[in-house]
Scaffold this motif. Structure first.
Motif, short mmCIF file in Angstrom:
data_model
loop_
_atom_site.label_atom_id
_atom_site.label_comp_id
_atom_site.label_asym_id
_atom_site.label_seq_id
_atom_site.Cartn_x
_atom_site.Cartn_y
_atom_site.Cartn_z
N LEU A 397 0.82 -1.21 0.05
CA LEU A 397 0.04 -0.02 -0.12
C LEU A 397 0.99 1.33 0.15
CD1 LEU A 397 -2.66 1.62 0.26
CD2 LEU A 397 -2.39 1.29 2.77
N ILE A 398 2.02 1.25 0.80
CA ILE A 398 2.80 2.53 0.90
C ILE A 398 3.51 2.80 -0.36
CG2 ILE A 398 4.93 3.31 1.99
CD1 ILE A 398 3.87 1.76 4.71
N THR A 399 4.01 1.66 -1.08
CA THR A 399 4.77 1.78 -2.22
C THR A 399 4.16 2.00 -3.14
OG1 THR A 399 4.94 -0.78 -2.22
CG2 THR A 399 6.93 0.56 -1.44
N ASP A 400 2.78 1.37 -3.22
CA ASP A 400 1.81 1.68 -4.38
C ASP A 400 1.45 3.22 -4.30
OD1 ASP A 400 1.48 -0.82 -5.01
OD2 ASP A 400 -0.27 -1.12 -4.21
N ALA A 401 1.15 4.02 -3.31
CA ALA A 401 1.10 5.35 -3.17
C ALA A 401 2.24 5.92 -3.81
CB ALA A 401 0.64 5.74 -1.77
N ALA A 414 11.07 2.97 -3.20
CA ALA A 414 11.33 2.07 -2.14
C ALA A 414 11.14 2.57 -0.82
CB ALA A 414 13.02 1.77 -2.16
N SER A 415 10.78 1.50 0.25
CA SER A 415 10.63 1.72 1.36
C SER A 415 11.34 0.78 2.29
CB SER A 415 9.02 1.81 1.63
OG SER A 415 8.81 2.09 2.77
N ASN A 416 11.54 1.23 3.39
CA ASN A 416 11.93 0.38 4.36
C ASN A 416 11.19 -0.80 4.81
OD1 ASN A 416 14.36 -0.40 6.11
ND2 ASN A 416 13.65 0.20 7.76
N GLY A 417 11.92 -2.23 5.17
CA GLY A 417 11.21 -3.27 5.49
C GLY A 417 10.91 -3.12 7.05
N VAL A 485 14.03 -4.80 2.32
CA VAL A 485 13.43 -3.39 1.60
C VAL A 485 12.19 -3.56 0.65
CG1 VAL A 485 15.05 -3.70 -0.18
CG2 VAL A 485 14.30 -1.34 0.54
N ARG A 486 11.30 -2.85 0.86
CA ARG A 486 10.07 -2.87 -0.06
C ARG A 486 10.24 -2.12 -1.23
NH1 ARG A 486 8.76 -7.40 3.24
NH2 ARG A 486 8.25 -6.54 5.10
N PHE A 487 9.54 -2.18 -2.51
CA PHE A 487 9.58 -1.47 -3.64
C PHE A 487 8.49 -1.57 -4.69
CE2 PHE A 487 12.99 -4.85 -3.58
CZ PHE A 487 12.61 -5.72 -4.46
N LYS A 488 8.50 -0.88 -5.65
CA LYS A 488 7.40 -1.07 -6.64
C LYS A 488 8.15 -0.49 -7.86
CE LYS A 488 2.87 -0.68 -8.58
NZ LYS A 488 1.72 -0.57 -8.24
N GLY A 489 8.16 -1.34 -8.92
CA GLY A 489 8.74 -0.85 -10.12
C GLY A 489 10.12 -1.89 -10.35
N ILE A 490 10.39 -2.79 -9.38
CA ILE A 490 11.48 -3.85 -9.48
C ILE A 490 10.57 -5.04 -9.33
CG2 ILE A 490 13.58 -4.54 -8.44
CD1 ILE A 490 14.20 -2.01 -7.30
N THR A 491 11.34 -5.94 -9.96
CA THR A 491 10.97 -7.42 -9.84
C THR A 491 12.09 -8.08 -9.38
OG1 THR A 491 10.75 -7.97 -12.08
CG2 THR A 491 8.80 -7.53 -10.88
N LEU A 492 12.16 -8.78 -8.63
CA LEU A 492 13.57 -9.50 -8.01
C LEU A 492 13.42 -10.98 -7.93
CD1 LEU A 492 16.39 -9.26 -6.81
CD2 LEU A 492 15.36 -8.88 -4.47
N ASN A 493 14.40 -11.69 -8.41
CA ASN A 493 14.48 -13.09 -8.02
C ASN A 493 15.79 -13.53 -7.62
OD1 ASN A 493 15.31 -16.10 -9.23
ND2 ASN A 493 13.27 -16.22 -8.58
N PHE A 494 16.07 -14.29 -6.55
CA PHE A 494 17.05 -14.55 -5.85
C PHE A 494 17.41 -15.90 -5.36
CE2 PHE A 494 14.38 -13.41 -2.57
CZ PHE A 494 15.03 -13.99 -1.18
N THR A 495 18.22 -16.17 -5.05
CA THR A 495 18.80 -17.75 -4.16
C THR A 495 19.17 -17.54 -2.77
OG1 THR A 495 19.02 -18.70 -6.30
CG2 THR A 495 19.99 -19.96 -4.29
N ILE A 509 13.58 -3.80 -14.07
CA ILE A 509 12.81 -2.53 -13.80
C ILE A 509 11.66 -2.26 -14.87
CG2 ILE A 509 13.40 -0.06 -13.76
CD1 ILE A 509 14.97 -1.78 -11.82
N ASN A 510 10.51 -2.09 -14.26
CA ASN A 510 9.37 -1.99 -15.05
C ASN A 510 9.29 -3.10 -16.15
OD1 ASN A 510 8.17 0.04 -13.45
ND2 ASN A 510 9.77 1.36 -14.63
N GLY A 511 9.67 -4.49 -15.84
CA GLY A 511 9.41 -5.44 -17.02
C GLY A 511 10.84 -5.69 -17.78
N GLN A 512 11.71 -4.72 -17.62
CA GLN A 512 12.86 -4.68 -18.50
C GLN A 512 14.24 -5.16 -17.77
OE1 GLN A 512 12.66 -4.32 -22.03
NE2 GLN A 512 10.33 -4.07 -21.41
N ALA A 513 14.93 -5.97 -18.31
CA ALA A 513 16.15 -6.38 -17.69
C ALA A 513 17.10 -5.42 -17.08
CB ALA A 513 16.70 -7.64 -18.50
#
Length: 594
Positions: A397-401, A414-417, A485-495, A509-513
């Motif tokens: 909700l915060i990052t959407d706003a 970005a917003s802190n976790g 950390v929370r964010f919008k506009g980024i998608t992240l995959n990790f191990t 970033i917004n769907g682009q590598a």
């Protein structure tokens, strides 16, 4: 240190799940093994044989203790410790999160009036030999606390009648002098052995608070040594801690243990700490704390149902928001410890009737802010909850706003976790819950400025690797702060289980590598005292500039434009060493430590 087993989760697949259950995870493997492995020795290795299996953690054993013939005849005595922490100024009974039958369940818990009744009733069971302790983070986390700079919380704590209080990492939020005034207003003893005056006058390097406290109970003396999080100046906005020097417990803890054991002749020694569960377990495995019986921990809001045995001490934590009380009963005979029992108890309004005098006092201290705080600024159709490590509805909700307001000016926000703020659950009949200014203050207790800057793709990747390590470091001593950390506009995959700096598999970033050579514009909250070119702990940001907007106003604007919100877990963060349909990670709360 053994490899960490993280709680893996996947979405619900049942056909009759609620909308929320379809977007919330189910536990598969928990962090229980990590905390077991973090203990280097089996339970009881440093205790007499009679104590090795004494800590059963249940009401039955508690009743056994008090019905024992030696106790009834006065040959043996019992002392009781009641421990709360991380209340975060939550004045009223609220929704609380539980995990039952592989799904979230919400129950009403907490509230100062209920907590007062409960603590007084528990104390009445053993009135002469009960010590009530709070582990910090009490006067930050609600609108009343923030608008009064903690002053409104002082009479509430005094009304409860705590014996001992430790400052937590958020006690510095209003600055050093206000912290001293707020804590000075408490009638209880205050201790902290690692907070010093960092000044240029004659008080330089003097302790701000006494390092320890002793009390005679059940015919013996027991001692308590206090430690706040030494990383507070880094975890909080640096300006909050100006004039305070923090040190690690290892600097002086052995000195005070020796003092309490050898000179004060304490039968038991407790550390009261506010450092987080992983850090406290790490400390329990260090020889520096040899001679300590328990580390009564705080900070990460964990609900420890059974003490975690380290090499040299046992570790507990009592949850958060005034929803739980940790109880430890210890039996003393001829000056020796012969039995003990630890139990985590719910602050349940159905079991403990709210104290009328405390209710009146709560309304009195809140009255100057009531009209402002009760104002409804929006509605939510789904529970706003913050109990997931990677992604959750409340922070979305915060990052959407933030993204809604600045999507044409930045690539991501970005917003802190953060960890604080209990859930807000829609009314079953209405289908929504009202979001008030008071709840906004609970979500974001600091009115922060929003700031824009530019970073390279390489900087972004390095920052995310660092933030992942802060959460998932295999060595608990390297874990830091809140959740990811929370964010919008980024998608992240990790191990999760890769080494530091090598966890990330993919960033978009917004769907682009991600292009490591490209400059990206970001938006985040400014932390008071950070260098101008730092945003969200990212250093050397290019062209940093304040927007002139505060986070609270942006959220209010967003809710005005979206009168009924339904923020859900969207898969902004995924992990490869988890089920393919992983949505998030669930923190190890009470269902982990049964």
């Amino acid at each position: 240190m053994p490899e960490t087993n993280i709680t893996h989760l996947h979405s619900c697949t049942c056909s009759n799940c609620t909308d929320e259950q379809q977007h919330l995870p189910v536990t598969q493997n928990s962090r229980r093994d990590f905390f077991k492995n973090a203990s280097l020795l089996t339970a009881g290795a440093f205790m007499p044989p009679s104590l090795a299996n004494a800590v059963s953690g249940d009401a039955y054993h508690q009743n056994e203790i008090f019905s024992n013939k030696a106790v009834k005849k006065g040959k043996a005595n019992v002392f009781t410790l009641l421990h709360t922490s991380d209340i975060h100024a939550q004045l009223y009974t609220h929704d609380e999160f539980f995990w039952e039958n592989n799904q979230p369940v919400y129950k009403k818990r907490g509230g100062f009036a209920v907590l007062k009744t409960m603590l007084q009733k528990l104390k009445a069971e053993n009135p002469a030999n009960t010590v009530i302790i709070d582990g910090g983070d009490c006067f930050q986390g609600s609108g009343t606390a923030s608008l009064s700079q903690g002053q409104a919380i002082i009479p509430l704590i005094n009304n409860i009648g705590y014996d001992l209080i430790l400052p937590g990492n958020w006690e510095v939020v209003y600055g050093k002098e206000m912290m001293r005034k707020d804590l000075g207003g408490y009638n209880s003893a205050k201790i902290c052995a690692n907070m010093f005056h960092d000044t240029t006058d004659e008080h330089r390097n003097e302790m701000i608070f006494p390092p320890y406290w002793t009390k005679i109970v059940a015919g013996v003396k027991i001692g308590f040594i206090g430690y706040n999080d030494p990383l507070t100046p880094k975890r909080q906005s640096p300006a909050y801690s100006k004039g305070i020097l923090f040190t690690k417990p290892e600097v002086n803890v052995q000195k005070y243990i020796k003092l309490l054991r050898d000179y004060e002749q304490c039968a038991m020694v407790f550390l009261v700490t506010h450092m987080g569960l992983a850090q406290q377990i790490d400390l329990a495995n260090k020889v520096d704390v040899k001679g300590v019986d328990y580390i009564l921990g705080a900070d990460t809001h964990e609900r420890v149902r059974k003490p975690i045995q380290g090499a040299y001490a046992k570790v507990t934590e009592p949850g958060a928001f005034g929803s739980f009380v940790a109880r430890l009963d210890v039996v003393i005979e001829d000056g020796k410890i012969i039995d003990e029992n630890y139990h985590l108890l719910d602050v349940d309004p159905e079991k403990y009737k709210p104290d009328a005098a405390m209710n009146e006092l709560v309304e009195k201290v809140r009255q100057p802010y009531t009209q402002q705080l009760n104002k409804v600024i929006g509605k939510t159709a789904v529970p706003l909850v913050r109990y997931y490590v990677l992604e959750n509805p409340m922070d979305n909700l915060i990052t959407d706003a933030m993204h809604w307001k600045y999507k044409d000016k930045v690539d991501f926000v970005a917003s802190n976790g953060f960890r604080f703020c209990p859930p807000l659950v829609p009314d079953a009949k209405k289908g929504y819950a009202e979001i008030t200014n008071d709840f906004l203050w609970s979500m974001m207790p600091v009115e922060a400025d929003l700031k824009i800057g530019e970073i390279s793709g390489k900087q972004l990747k390095e920052w995310l690797e660092k933030e992942l390590h802060n959460v998932f470091a295999k060595n608990p001593a390297q874990r830091f702060g809140g959740w990811l950390v929370r964010f919008k506009g980024i998608t992240l995959n990790f191990t999760v289980n890769k080494e530091a700096g090598q966890r990330i598999n993919e960033i978009k970033i917004n769907g682009q590598a991600l292009d490591e050579t490209k400059m990206y514009k970001m938006l985040g909250c400014e932390r008071d005292g950070d260098p101008d070119d730092t945003i969200c702990r990212i250093e050397k940001v290019n062209n940093p500039r304040k927007t002139g907007e505060h986070i609270h106003n942006v959220i209010r604007e967003y809710l005005a434009a979206h009168p009924l919100v339904s923020p859900k877990i969207e898969g902004r963060v995924t992990a490869t060493d988890a089920p393919a349909n992983l949505l998030s990670q669930l923190e190890g709360y009470d269902y982990i430590f049964r």
